[in-house]
Design a protein around this motif. Structure first.
Motif, PDB file in Angstrom:
ATOM      1  N   GLU A  23       9.800   7.077  11.191  1.00  0.00           N
ATOM      2  CA  GLU A  23       9.298   7.575  12.392  1.00  0.00           C
ATOM      3  C   GLU A  23       9.665   6.784  13.524  1.00  0.00           C
ATOM      4  OE1 GLU A  23       5.378   9.808  10.631  1.00  0.00           O
ATOM      5  OE2 GLU A  23       5.429   7.695  10.984  1.00  0.00           O
ATOM      6  N   TYR A  52       8.889  17.939   6.750  1.00  0.00           N
ATOM      7  CA  TYR A  52       8.629  17.027   7.801  1.00  0.00           C
ATOM      8  C   TYR A  52       9.671  16.022   7.936  1.00  0.00           C
ATOM      9  CZ  TYR A  52       6.597  13.217  10.466  1.00  0.00           C
ATOM     10  OH  TYR A  52       6.437  12.247  11.565  1.00  0.00           O
ATOM     11  N   ARG A  54      12.716  16.706   7.561  1.00  0.00           N
ATOM     12  CA  ARG A  54      13.715  17.405   8.206  1.00  0.00           C
ATOM     13  C   ARG A  54      13.691  17.376   9.644  1.00  0.00           C
ATOM     14  NH1 ARG A  54      13.139  21.428   3.873  1.00  0.00           N
ATOM     15  NH2 ARG A  54      14.994  21.089   2.213  1.00  0.00           N
ATOM     16  N   THR A  55      12.523  17.258  10.291  1.00  0.00           N
ATOM     17  CA  THR A  55      12.112  17.345  11.564  1.00  0.00           C
ATOM     18  C   THR A  55      12.417  15.875  12.056  1.00  0.00           C
ATOM     19  OG1 THR A  55       9.740  16.388  11.464  1.00  0.00           O
ATOM     20  CG2 THR A  55      10.337  18.884  11.305  1.00  0.00           C
TER      21      THR A  55
END
Length: 64
Positions: A23, A52, A54-55
């Protein structure tokens, strides 16, 4: 590649503790994306976690 495998395995075992590395983009772009690829291929990651992850992929520009 070894670093990517390490983080992918760490995601499978300690997801919440390792997720900030992705992140906050603490890894190089290549290692970041390869970690996500390997984690998404793993059977130990839930489908929700895979979606998630993949984002979080980053676009890598090819410069010479």
């Amino acid at each position: 590649m070894m670093i990517a495998w390490y983080f992918a395995t760490a995601l499978a075992k300690r997801y919440e503790e390792v997720l900030p590395y992705l992140e906050e983009r603490r890894l190089s772009d290549w290692v970041h994306n390869k970690t996500i690829q390997k984690a998404v291929e793993s059977y130990r990651i839930t489908p929700e976690q895979k979606m998630y992850l993949r984002t979080l992929r980053v676009k890598v520009s090819k410069s010479k």
